[in-house]
Design an enzyme around this catalytic site. Structure first.
Site, mmCIF file in Angstrom:
data_model
loop_
_atom_site.group_PDB
_atom_site.id
_atom_site.type_symbol
_atom_site.label_atom_id
_atom_site.label_comp_id
_atom_site.label_asym_id
_atom_site.label_seq_id
_atom_site.Cartn_x
_atom_site.Cartn_y
_atom_site.Cartn_z
ATOM 1 N NE ARG A 194 -7.192 -0.158 10.638
ATOM 2 C CZ ARG A 194 -5.889 -0.198 10.199
ATOM 3 N NH1 ARG A 194 -5.004 0.654 10.267
ATOM 4 N NH2 ARG A 194 -5.364 -1.514 9.780
ATOM 5 C CG HIS A 253 -4.227 -4.716 11.845
ATOM 6 N ND1 HIS A 253 -2.961 -5.237 11.291
ATOM 7 C CD2 HIS A 253 -3.972 -3.419 12.049
ATOM 8 C CE1 HIS A 253 -2.135 -4.389 11.287
ATOM 9 N NE2 HIS A 253 -2.732 -2.878 11.461
ATOM 10 C CE1 TYR A 275 11.429 32.528 1.771
ATOM 11 C CE2 TYR A 275 11.622 30.169 1.867
ATOM 12 C CZ TYR A 275 11.605 31.349 1.256
ATOM 13 O OH TYR A 275 11.189 31.086 -0.180
ATOM 14 C CE LYS A 309 -0.458 -0.475 5.057
ATOM 15 N NZ LYS A 309 -1.328 -0.991 6.243
ATOM 16 C CB CYS A 318 13.017 26.368 1.384
ATOM 17 S SG CYS A 318 14.572 27.587 2.098
ATOM 18 C CG MET A 319 7.741 23.964 -1.603
ATOM 19 S SD MET A 319 6.597 24.526 -2.774
ATOM 20 C CE MET A 319 5.751 25.854 -1.738
ATOM 21 C CG ASP A 320 10.849 24.119 -4.105
ATOM 22 O OD1 ASP A 320 10.074 23.368 -4.179
ATOM 23 O OD2 ASP A 320 10.801 25.234 -4.121
ATOM 24 N NE ARG A 322 -2.814 -8.027 7.739
ATOM 25 C CZ ARG A 322 -3.495 -8.749 8.904
ATOM 26 N NH1 ARG A 322 -4.141 -9.640 8.728
ATOM 27 N NH2 ARG A 322 -3.455 -7.973 9.949
#
Ligand SMILES: *Cc1c(COP(=O)(O)O)cnc(C)c1O
Length: 371
Positions: A138, A169, A267, A40, A313-315, A222
């Site tokens: 769950r 589970h 920043y 998953k 930062c973002m990047d 699993r």
């Protein structure tokens, strides 16, 4: 979506390690038990299709995913084995899933009634794994009465359903304290007592239970996080030494400069140099899944642990380095370099989360490279 691979930031996945980890678990399991590789969330960030093929090659007998789309991706890739969707599936998808022989987890009688409408008009039967809620809180049946209704209904609608599995589970199989685990196992046995004809698959173990509670039984496991070589318990219990992490996160220096005492970085100018020092820029940021709170953590460059200074930062991030490294020098964010290492667990500890989240968080725009 990002086209092609024009980037020097990548997650490097060693498929040999995935294979080794699957083989290691196969050795530990009973011979007749099946191993379902849990792939998953894009195989916990490792890439669902390459991981699925590697796991299958190493002896996985089936797959678990969380949502319909992940199952369809596997079928499209030519995977013909059992695929179980662990989450709740919309009932109106039942027809497609029956046709494609994709198995669903069911925890409500109502779901079966709803799905029936879509199955009467399709070829193929829906493969059902009944989920038992023995303490996870769950999805799944909690009472014998409801469970009995579900089993009876499935059997009464043989044209539309296959009773393929039943499972539960564990919430605490990764804990040194096994009292709650034992309670869940007792609840499971109690609920199972009303299931007279067992379906082909009875499965209870996730990675943690497979590693540390082999006595939990079932004829399938699993197997998730440990297939990727990480310890389900974080640092609480010991991961057997045959399991090795498969993913590294690498980038490189794209800019380097010497700043003076009093100069700030990033920043909000949260970091100010007190003496002349070298600052390298590395093209990875929170949009790649490198959390903003990693400011102050370290990366590995040429065998040195180097501090991330200034805000993430973002990047991009900026890193304090001991010398004027060449542009293009490799930066290791997760993995090994010159005998030193940074693990996903180290990152998780610093970010105050678990390594599962760190791995799943590595975003789409980080290219996956397979070796
Ligand atoms: C995700 C999941 C697993 C795999 O768990 P790991 O800890 O990664 O082994 C197993 N079973 C269910 C129901 C899950 O949701």
């Amino acid at each position: 979506m990002v086209e092609g691979n024009h980037r020097n930031t990548e997650a490097v996945i060693n498929l040999r390690m995935i294979e080794n980890n699957v083989k290691a678990e196969r050795k530990r399991m009973d011979k007749q038990q099946k191993l379902f590789a849990v792939v998953k969330a894009n195989a916990y960030g490792h890439g669902i299709i390459p991981v699925a093929h590697a796991a299958k090659k190493a002896g996985a007998n089936g797959f678990c995913v969380a949502i319909v789309d992940e199952a369809l991706v596997l079928r499209q890739a030519g995977i013909t084995d059992t695929i179980l969707i662990l989450g709740v599936t919309p009932a109106d998808q039942a027809g497609v899933l029956a046709e494609k022989k994709i198995s669903v987890a069911v925890g409500e009688v109502q779901y079966l009634h709803d799905a029936l409408d879509y199955l009467k008009t399709t070829k193929g039967k829906l493969r059902v794994h009944l989920a038992l809620d023995t303490g996870m809180g769950r999805i799944g049946f909690r009472s014998k009465e409801e469970l009995k209704k579900a089993v009876t209904f499935i059997i009464s609608q043989k044209e539309c359903f296959i009773f393929e599995g039943i499972f539960t589970h564990f919430a605490t199989a990764d804990s040194a304290d096994d009292s709650y685990y034992k309670k869940q196992l007792t609840n499971f046995k109690e609920l199972m007592s009303i299931v007279k004809n067992k379906p082909p698959f009875v499965h209870v173990a996730n990675s943690a239970a497979a590693l540390w509670h082999r006595e939990c039984g079932g004829n399938a496991v699993r197997f998730g996080i440990a297939m990727y070589g990480l310890n389900p318990s974080g640092s609480e219990l010991k991961l057997p030494k045959e399991f090795t992490a498969a993913l590294s996160l690498k980038s490189e220096i794209v800019a380097i400069k010497e700043i003076s005492a009093g100069d700030s970085v990033g920043y909000g100018k949260t970091y100010t140099a007190t003496k002349p020092e070298w600052i390298a820029t590395v093209p990875i940021g929170y949009a790649d899944g490198w959390p903003r709170r990693m400011q102050g953590f370290k990366v590995l460059i040429d065998g040195y642990y180097c501090e991330i200074v200034g805000r993430v930062c973002m990047d991009q991030i900026m890193v304090k380095v001991p010398e004027a490294f060449k542009l293009g020098t490799t930066v290791t964010l997760i993995g090994e370099d010159h005998g030193k290492s940074i693990t996903a667990q180290d990152v998780a500890d610093y970010a105050q989360t678990i390594h599962y989240e760190v791995l799943c968080g590595i975003s789409q725009r980080v290219q996956r490279k397979y070796i």
